[in-house]
Design a protein around this motif. Structure first.
Motif, PDB file in Angstrom:
ATOM      1  N   UNK A  83      -2.073 -27.172 -11.543  1.00 26.67           N
ATOM      2  CA  UNK A  83      -3.238 -26.647 -10.818  1.00 26.67           C
ATOM      3  C   UNK A  83      -4.399 -26.226 -11.722  1.00 26.67           C
ATOM      4  N   UNK A  84      -4.199 -26.202 -13.031  1.00 30.52           N
ATOM      5  CA  UNK A  84      -5.217 -25.683 -13.941  1.00 30.52           C
ATOM      6  C   UNK A  84      -6.119 -26.820 -14.431  1.00 30.52           C
ATOM      7  N   UNK A  85      -7.402 -26.520 -14.517  1.00 28.05           N
ATOM      8  CA  UNK A  85      -8.361 -27.534 -14.964  1.00 28.05           C
ATOM      9  C   UNK A  85      -9.400 -26.890 -15.897  1.00 28.05           C
ATOM     10  N   UNK A  86      -8.977 -26.482 -17.103  1.00 30.94           N
ATOM     11  CA  UNK A  86      -9.944 -25.911 -18.042  1.00 30.94           C
ATOM     12  C   UNK A  86     -11.078 -26.901 -18.318  1.00 30.94           C
ATOM     13  N   UNK A  87     -12.254 -26.378 -18.503  1.00 26.97           N
ATOM     14  CA  UNK A  87     -13.447 -27.224 -18.654  1.00 26.97           C
ATOM     15  C   UNK A  87     -13.304 -28.249 -19.782  1.00 26.97           C
ATOM     16  N   UNK A  88     -12.711 -27.845 -20.918  1.00 28.40           N
ATOM     17  CA  UNK A  88     -12.571 -28.734 -22.065  1.00 28.40           C
ATOM     18  C   UNK A  88     -11.156 -29.277 -22.227  1.00 28.40           C
ATOM     19  N   UNK A  89     -10.256 -28.913 -21.317  1.00 32.40           N
ATOM     20  CA  UNK A  89      -8.927 -29.487 -21.341  1.00 32.40           C
ATOM     21  C   UNK A  89      -7.834 -28.541 -21.833  1.00 32.40           C
ATOM     22  N   UNK A  90      -6.614 -29.061 -21.815  1.00 33.55           N
ATOM     23  CA  UNK A  90      -5.418 -28.357 -22.276  1.00 33.55           C
ATOM     24  C   UNK A  90      -4.847 -29.111 -23.469  1.00 33.55           C
ATOM     25  N   UNK A  91      -4.614 -28.401 -24.572  1.00 37.71           N
ATOM     26  CA  UNK A  91      -4.131 -29.015 -25.807  1.00 37.71           C
ATOM     27  C   UNK A  91      -2.914 -28.234 -26.298  1.00 37.71           C
ATOM     28  N   UNK A  92      -1.960 -28.928 -26.906  1.00 39.67           N
ATOM     29  CA  UNK A  92      -0.759 -28.235 -27.331  1.00 39.67           C
ATOM     30  C   UNK A  92      -0.050 -28.886 -28.500  1.00 39.67           C
TER      31      UNK A  92
END
Length: 279
Positions: A83-92
């Protein structure tokens, strides 16, 4: 007043070479879940992250606890991240508890995994990811592999010829590394900010806040907080889960929410490592 404490805790970070367009950037940092099964804690994490706007979501490893927890971990992470949509994305990046079967399935999650790799979410921001081997592979990180990749796949920095005159024209370099023990490597690489976890803040502390145990090769006073080594900052999150049979004591879980500011580095230049903001 909320019935349960907020997991997300705001932290201001001062960086002198922060590009103008990154001033005010908000980064949520999630680490060390050590999932065995889906619990109410994970529901709290999902709800609070969904209610907290951020530009970047950064994950720094140890999502599962032990072999046999792979399916539960993937399911829990999917419920949390989809459900999450950070503006610049998710990185890991992965941690030492994250085995090969889990890593294979995790590639289907909405995460840009940086396995000794780099990414450029914006022309002003370089993300580097230092891969950590699993326990069965003799726990460690391969900085040599990252440097080789970096040399063979240079990141487009989008800087102009006047970048030396104005240091804020160069991209900010953020390293994702599971263990804070790589801070000296980060400084050698010219990293501005390293985000890490691994220590759980000691997991068990005295009521005075003093940690009793350590999960990495660093003194106990360096295992949670904002660290400085030379001109590189590092954050060491306490994380949200626990490892082993002993639960957390006087060391509550947290999800730091960093806001970046264009200001001088905290503390003084030192060839050692200083904890300039313990937590």
């Amino acid at each position: 007043m909320p019935l349960t404490p907020r997991l997300i805790q705001p932290v201001d970070l001062s960086l002198p070479h922060l590009p103008d367009r990154l001033v005010g950037l908000r980064i949520a940092h999630l680490t060390d879940l050590h999932i065995r099964r889906h619990t109410r804690l994970h529901t709290r994490i999902a709800r609070q992250l969904a209610d907290t706007p951020c530009d970047l979501l950064i994950l720094t490893g140890d999502y599962m606890e032990n072999t046999g927890h792979e399916a539960a971990t993937i399911d829990t992470l999917a419920k949390l991240l989809n459900p999450l949509h950070p503006r610049l994305g998710t990185f890991g990046v992965f941690g030492n508890h994250d085995n090969a079967p889990f890593r294979d399935h995790a590639l289907n999650l909405p995460v840009h995994w940086l396995i000794n790799d780099t990414a450029l979410p914006t022309p002003d921001l370089e993300l580097w990811g230092l891969d950590t081997r699993t326990k069965s592979d003799h726990e460690g990180a391969d900085a040599i592999a990252m440097l080789r990749h970096r040399q063979s796949h240079p990141t487009n920095t989008h800087t102009n010829a006047d970048s030396n005159a104005n240091p804020n024209n160069r991209p900010l370099k953020i390293l994702l590394a599971h263990s804070p023990a790589h801070l000296t490597v980060a400084a050698d690489l010219g990293i501005d900010l390293m985000l890490s976890g691994h220590t759980h803040g000691g997991q068990c502390r005295l009521p005075t806040g003093h940690a009793l145990v350590n999960a990495c090769d660093m003194p106990l006073h360096l295992i949670a907080g904002v660290l400085r080594h030379r001109n590189t900052l590092a954050t060491v999150s306490r994380g949200v889960g626990h490892s082993g049979r002993i639960p957390r004591a006087f060391c509550p879980p947290h999800i730091p929410l960093y806001t970046l500011h264009q200001q001088p580095l905290p503390g003084q230049f030192t060839l050692g490592i200083k904890n300039v903001h313990p937590w």
